[in-house]
Design an enzyme around this catalytic site. Structure first.
Site, PDB file in Angstrom:
ATOM      1  CD  GLU A  74     -54.479  20.554 -85.835  1.00  0.00           C
ATOM      2  OE1 GLU A  74     -54.887  21.608 -85.333  1.00  0.00           O
ATOM      3  OE2 GLU A  74     -54.031  20.490 -86.986  1.00  0.00           O
ATOM      4  CG  ASP A 126     -52.792  26.556 -88.587  1.00  0.00           C
ATOM      5  OD1 ASP A 126     -52.173  26.981 -87.587  1.00  0.00           O
ATOM      6  OD2 ASP A 126     -52.276  25.783 -89.408  1.00  0.00           O
TER       7      ASP A 126
HETATM    8  P1  NAD Z   1     -42.467  27.317 -91.965  1.00  0.00           P
HETATM    9  O1  NAD Z   1     -42.019  27.270 -90.551  1.00  0.00           O
HETATM   10  O2  NAD Z   1     -41.761  26.505 -92.982  1.00  0.00           O
HETATM   11  O3  NAD Z   1     -42.457  28.834 -92.501  1.00  0.00           O
HETATM   12  C1  NAD Z   1     -42.958  29.910 -91.749  1.00  0.00           C
HETATM   13  C2  NAD Z   1     -42.168  31.161 -92.132  1.00  0.00           C
HETATM   14  O4  NAD Z   1     -42.774  32.292 -91.480  1.00  0.00           O
HETATM   15  C3  NAD Z   1     -40.707  31.120 -91.688  1.00  0.00           C
HETATM   16  O5  NAD Z   1     -39.852  31.318 -92.803  1.00  0.00           O
HETATM   17  C4  NAD Z   1     -40.615  32.273 -90.682  1.00  0.00           C
HETATM   18  O6  NAD Z   1     -39.350  32.938 -90.711  1.00  0.00           O
HETATM   19  C5  NAD Z   1     -41.731  33.186 -91.158  1.00  0.00           C
HETATM   20  N1  NAD Z   1     -42.216  34.166 -90.177  1.00  0.00           N
HETATM   21  C6  NAD Z   1     -42.483  33.963 -88.852  1.00  0.00           C
HETATM   22  N2  NAD Z   1     -42.926  35.121 -88.308  1.00  0.00           N
HETATM   23  C7  NAD Z   1     -42.957  36.044 -89.302  1.00  0.00           C
HETATM   24  C8  NAD Z   1     -43.334  37.416 -89.377  1.00  0.00           C
HETATM   25  N3  NAD Z   1     -43.747  38.068 -88.283  1.00  0.00           N
HETATM   26  N4  NAD Z   1     -43.276  38.052 -90.567  1.00  0.00           N
HETATM   27  C9  NAD Z   1     -42.841  37.394 -91.692  1.00  0.00           C
HETATM   28  N5  NAD Z   1     -42.453  36.101 -91.680  1.00  0.00           N
HETATM   29  C10 NAD Z   1     -42.515  35.433 -90.501  1.00  0.00           C
HETATM   30  O7  NAD Z   1     -44.028  26.944 -91.930  1.00  0.00           O
HETATM   31  P2  NAD Z   1     -44.993  26.507 -93.146  1.00  0.00           P
HETATM   32  O8  NAD Z   1     -45.005  25.039 -93.298  1.00  0.00           O
HETATM   33  O9  NAD Z   1     -44.718  27.358 -94.339  1.00  0.00           O
HETATM   34  O10 NAD Z   1     -46.393  26.889 -92.497  1.00  0.00           O
HETATM   35  C11 NAD Z   1     -46.704  28.242 -92.217  1.00  0.00           C
HETATM   36  C12 NAD Z   1     -47.966  28.304 -91.390  1.00  0.00           C
HETATM   37  O11 NAD Z   1     -49.080  27.840 -92.171  1.00  0.00           O
HETATM   38  C13 NAD Z   1     -47.935  27.440 -90.146  1.00  0.00           C
HETATM   39  O12 NAD Z   1     -48.454  28.206 -89.065  1.00  0.00           O
HETATM   40  C14 NAD Z   1     -48.862  26.279 -90.454  1.00  0.00           C
HETATM   41  O13 NAD Z   1     -49.486  25.779 -89.301  1.00  0.00           O
HETATM   42  C15 NAD Z   1     -49.850  26.946 -91.386  1.00  0.00           C
HETATM   43  N6  NAD Z   1     -50.517  26.023 -92.301  1.00  0.00           N
HETATM   44  C16 NAD Z   1     -51.844  26.225 -92.553  1.00  0.00           C
HETATM   45  C17 NAD Z   1     -52.500  25.402 -93.429  1.00  0.00           C
HETATM   46  C18 NAD Z   1     -53.943  25.657 -93.736  1.00  0.00           C
HETATM   47  O14 NAD Z   1     -54.599  24.799 -94.314  1.00  0.00           O
HETATM   48  N7  NAD Z   1     -54.458  26.815 -93.423  1.00  0.00           N
HETATM   49  C19 NAD Z   1     -51.846  24.331 -94.044  1.00  0.00           C
HETATM   50  C20 NAD Z   1     -50.481  24.158 -93.812  1.00  0.00           C
HETATM   51  C21 NAD Z   1     -49.814  25.015 -92.931  1.00  0.00           C
END
Ligand code: NAD
Length: 350
Positions: free
Chosen positions: A65, A236
């Site tokens: 993005e 997101d």
């Molecule tokens: P990451 O991959 O480091 O961590 C995600 C975690 O979620 C992993 O540890 C995984 O095991 C866990 N997980 C997956 N399914 C699960 C479930 N059903 N129950 C419990 N845990 C579960 O990712 P990250 O960098 O921490 O990002 C997490 C999410 O946040 C991503 O989807 C990313 O796109 C989003 N994000 C959003 C914003 C925003 O501004 N809203 C900003 C950054 C990241």
């Protein structure tokens, strides 16, 4: 004669290493608190910004993005990806870099890593929303999804909102262990949980920050009691949500920029005209935030360009007078502006 880059054309570049030095120089929690104020200050002048939903290129594996905005004086954009599969391959789910430029002449004035900065600004934005929406005196937060964002999310809630306890849950126990280890010594009471139900027990703030490219149901309706604030970070993208639709129907929903959140947020599960509140109006006192103790408030966070702009603005100001950047020769700037060709040819002689 070789063309020496003019100091005006050298762009300060903040590498990953320098970003980490800046974080330690300021102090992580202080930086989260200051970033929260920067994001809030920019949300408070919402109308001056160019606003557009981000430009997304989707693939089966993830999304890439571009997130642009401008306040009329400074232009900024972030490049960011989201690839849930990356973690299994030893890569980050989210990586980013960003740029600020002078609107007056179009020259870049800052290039920065933004993988760390995104985690910081996302946590700061969550804390800003919770400051207005969470129940007064909230002490306990559930952190569901204990990946890259989780410690930043937790520490921002501690510093800005004042929580003293975090209850962790992740489907992968190793992630919970990592998060608990990283938060040891933070002053928080850290509780490791084995189910999401256990994690949300007694929590006034529930943060979901999981990564899965599908309609997931991290929270079901019967798990969510009256009066909580939900900070939904992980959903997101189109087709990527975390909450059961019934929770949305019971909640007052707060969003960043509706045209983007309708495409990417939890509310993609609802009708296009389902009412939502805009966070900037709450911050300006033009729209109510939490109005009663039994209300469920939901921050349907997707991440908006103004938050990145605020974070870059913060970095630009804070690297001033420090050594936490390198001057980057990334703009061709011939002594005679019309002699770009001559500059290239003269380089052969050097
Ligand atoms: P990451 O991959 O480091 O961590 C995600 C975690 O979620 C992993 O540890 C995984 O095991 C866990 N997980 C997956 N399914 C699960 C479930 N059903 N129950 C419990 N845990 C579960 O990712 P990250 O960098 O921490 O990002 C997490 C999410 O946040 C991503 O989807 C990313 O796109 C989003 N994000 C959003 C914003 C925003 O501004 N809203 C900003 C950054 C990241």
């Amino acid at each position: 004669m070789t063309n020496q880059p003019s100091p005006l054309a050298l762009v300060p570049f903040v590498s990953v290493e320098n970003m980490m030095r800046l974080v330690h120089h300021i102090g992580l929690e202080r930086m989260l608190a200051e970033l929260t104020d920067y994001v809030q200050a920019d949300f408070a002048r919402w109308e001056v910004f160019d606003k557009t939903p981000r430009v997304a290129s989707h693939s089966a594996q993830g999304v890439i993005e571009l997130m642009p905005t401008s306040d009329g004086e400074v232009y900024g954009f972030k490049y960011v990806n989201g690839h849930p599969k990356n973690m299994r391959e030893g890569r980050q789910t989210v990586t980013a870099f960003g740029l600020l430029a002078d609107v007056d002449n179009g020259y870049p004035v800052l290039l920065s890593e933004m993988t760390i900065l995104t985690a910081l600004r996302t946590a700061a934005t969550s804390a800003m929303a919770a400051r207005h929406l969470a129940p007064r005196g909230a002490t306990t937060m559930a952190m569901i999804g204990n990946g890259a964002q989780s410690e930043f999310q937790t520490l921002a809630m501690k510093t800005v909102v004042g929580i003293d306890t975090v209850r962790l849950y992740d489907i992968d126990h190793a992630a919970t262990e990592k998060c608990a280890r990283n938060l040891a010594g933070s002053g928080l009471n850290v509780v490791k949980c084995t189910t999401p139900e256990e994690a949300i027990e007694g929590a006034q703030i529930i943060t979901t920050c999981t990564a899965d490219k599908q309609y997931a149901t991290i929270l079901t309706d019967n798990m969510v009691g009256a009066g909580v604030h939900i900070n939904a970070i992980g959903g997101d993208c189109p087709g990527k949500t975390e909450l059961h639709r019934d929770i949305l129907l019971r909640s007052d929903i707060f969003v960043e920029y509706p045209p983007q959140t309708r495409i990417e947020g939890e509310i993609q599960q609802l009708a296009d005209d389902h009412p939502v509140h805009e966070l900037w109006q709450v911050i300006r006192g033009e729209s109510p935030g939490r109005t009663d103790a039994r209300q469920i408030t939901l921050f349907d966070s997707v991440g908006f360009a103004i938050e990145d702009f605020s974070a870059l603005r913060f970095v630009r100001e804070r690297i001033n007078g420090t050594g936490f950047f390198e001057p980057l020769d990334m703009l061709a700037d011939p002594d005679d502006p019309r002699d770009l060709f001559g500059m290239v040819m003269r380089a052969a002689a050097s």
